[in-house]
Design an enzyme around this catalytic site. Structure first.
Site, mmCIF file in Angstrom:
data_model
loop_
_atom_site.group_PDB
_atom_site.id
_atom_site.type_symbol
_atom_site.label_atom_id
_atom_site.label_comp_id
_atom_site.label_asym_id
_atom_site.label_seq_id
_atom_site.Cartn_x
_atom_site.Cartn_y
_atom_site.Cartn_z
ATOM 1 N N ASN A 1 -5.942 -0.002 7.614
ATOM 2 C CA ASN A 1 -6.419 0.925 8.651
ATOM 3 C C ASN A 1 -6.979 2.213 8.054
ATOM 4 O O ASN A 1 -7.168 3.193 8.751
ATOM 5 C CB ASN A 1 -5.294 1.237 9.651
ATOM 6 N N HIS B 1 -5.476 4.052 5.753
ATOM 7 C CA HIS B 1 -4.494 5.065 5.342
ATOM 8 C C HIS B 1 -4.448 5.215 3.826
ATOM 9 O O HIS B 1 -4.784 4.288 3.085
ATOM 10 C CB HIS B 1 -3.104 4.809 5.949
HETATM 11 C C1 F6R Z 1 2.020 2.821 -1.114
HETATM 12 C C2 F6R Z 1 0.963 3.460 -0.353
HETATM 13 C C3 F6R Z 1 0.087 2.718 0.593
HETATM 14 C C4 F6R Z 1 -0.510 1.452 -0.020
HETATM 15 C C5 F6R Z 1 -1.407 0.731 0.978
HETATM 16 C C6 F6R Z 1 -1.929 -0.568 0.419
HETATM 17 O O1 F6R Z 1 2.683 3.776 -1.941
HETATM 18 O O2 F6R Z 1 0.833 4.622 -0.483
HETATM 19 O O3 F6R Z 1 -0.934 3.563 1.021
HETATM 20 O O4 F6R Z 1 -1.258 1.804 -1.165
HETATM 21 O O5 F6R Z 1 -0.679 0.480 2.147
HETATM 22 O O6 F6R Z 1 -0.844 -1.455 0.228
HETATM 23 P P1 F6R Z 1 -1.023 -2.830 -0.532
HETATM 24 O O7 F6R Z 1 -1.370 -2.520 -1.942
HETATM 25 O O8 F6R Z 1 0.329 -3.518 -0.421
HETATM 26 O O9 F6R Z 1 -2.115 -3.564 0.163
#
Ligand code: F6R
Length: 240
Positions: free
Chosen positions: A135, A137
């Site tokens: 999304n 973030h």
């Molecule tokens: C984790 C974090 C999140 C992840 C994001 C992607 O410390 O800050 O912003 O980087 O949610 O997560 P993955 O890599 O599991 O797709």
């Protein structure tokens, strides 16, 4: 913002890991902003492989992680402290006292956010590593979070809880809240490296790179950072 697209995911990790090894070797007292999540596991594995082979020295390095769930015990196998110890810290010669992950203790989370932000202001990060949420973030700064935010408590969106349920036994186990470094705090790092791979990230990548810079896509603000490199595989870059 510089965009680098690779035809294989492995190449991304090889390039980013060798960049980190060089930066740590050139400046052993480096201060790193680190992230968790599936995207980071292969990177940390390469750093551990490098350590086993070349003994790159982490003894003077300091680290600050982005975020932590609220309400999980520190040793819960889905806490981000556990993740970092498991994937990186236990395998290299870093001093655990130099590693900082926000503390998601329900009873004193507001104090913990203030303490973490104070530490960040005393320890400017040389490189901030980021993953990208589906999304848009960054950290746990969900859409709508102010670009001026500092370390704070967030209510996780249903989308983020569903995305992360794959790491838990079921959706009910995924915490509803987290503590996260704010967007302003992240942007104060000298350099930012963001990695996104896979088709599930393509829409968020498009919004980050081509959409308007606004709080609906938190990662879009990275376009205003003077030294931000985006590492993408072909799938993540497929809508650009
Ligand atoms: C984790 C974090 C999140 C992840 C994001 C992607 O410390 O800050 O912003 O980087 O949610 O997560 P993955 O890599 O599991 O797709």
């Amino acid at each position: 913002m510089e965009i680098k697209v690779y035809d294989s995911v492995d190449k991304i990790y090889i390039e980013v890991a060798s960049y980190y090894v060089k930066k740590i070797t050139d400046n052993p007292s480096i201060t790193l902003g680190l992230a968790t999540g599936g995207t980071m596991e292969p990177l940390y594995k390469l750093l551990v492989d490098d350590y086993n082979e070349n003994k790159t020295d982490y003894s003077k390095a300091k680290t600050f992680n982005l975020d932590e769930y609220i309400g999980l015990p520190k040793d819960h196998n889905q806490s981000y402290r556990y993740f970092m110890n498991k994937h990186l810290f236990s395998h290299v010669n870093i001093q655990l006292s130099n590693t900082h992950v926000p503390i998601g203790d329900k009873l004193r989370v507001n104090e913990s956010a203030i303490e973490f932000e104070k530490l960040l202001s005393e320890n400017p990060r040389d490189i901030q590593l980021l993953g990208l949420g589906q999304n848009g973030h960054i950290g746990f700064n969900e859409p709508g979070t102010s670009f001026d935010s500092i370390t704070h408590v967030v209510n996780l969106t249903d989308k983020t809880r569903e995305d992360n349920a794959r790491f838990f036994l079921n959706l009910d186990e995924v915490p509803h809240q987290a503590i996260t470094m704010g967007i302003k705090s992240m942007l104060s790092a000298k350099e930012i490296i963001i990695i996104a791979t896979g088709i599930s990230k393509a829409r968020a990548v498009k919004a980050m790179v081509n959409g308007p810079v606004n709080e609906r896509c938190p990662a879009s603000i990275l376009r205003r950072h003077p030294d931000c490199i985006v590492y993408l595989d072909k799938d993540a870059a497929s809508l650009l």
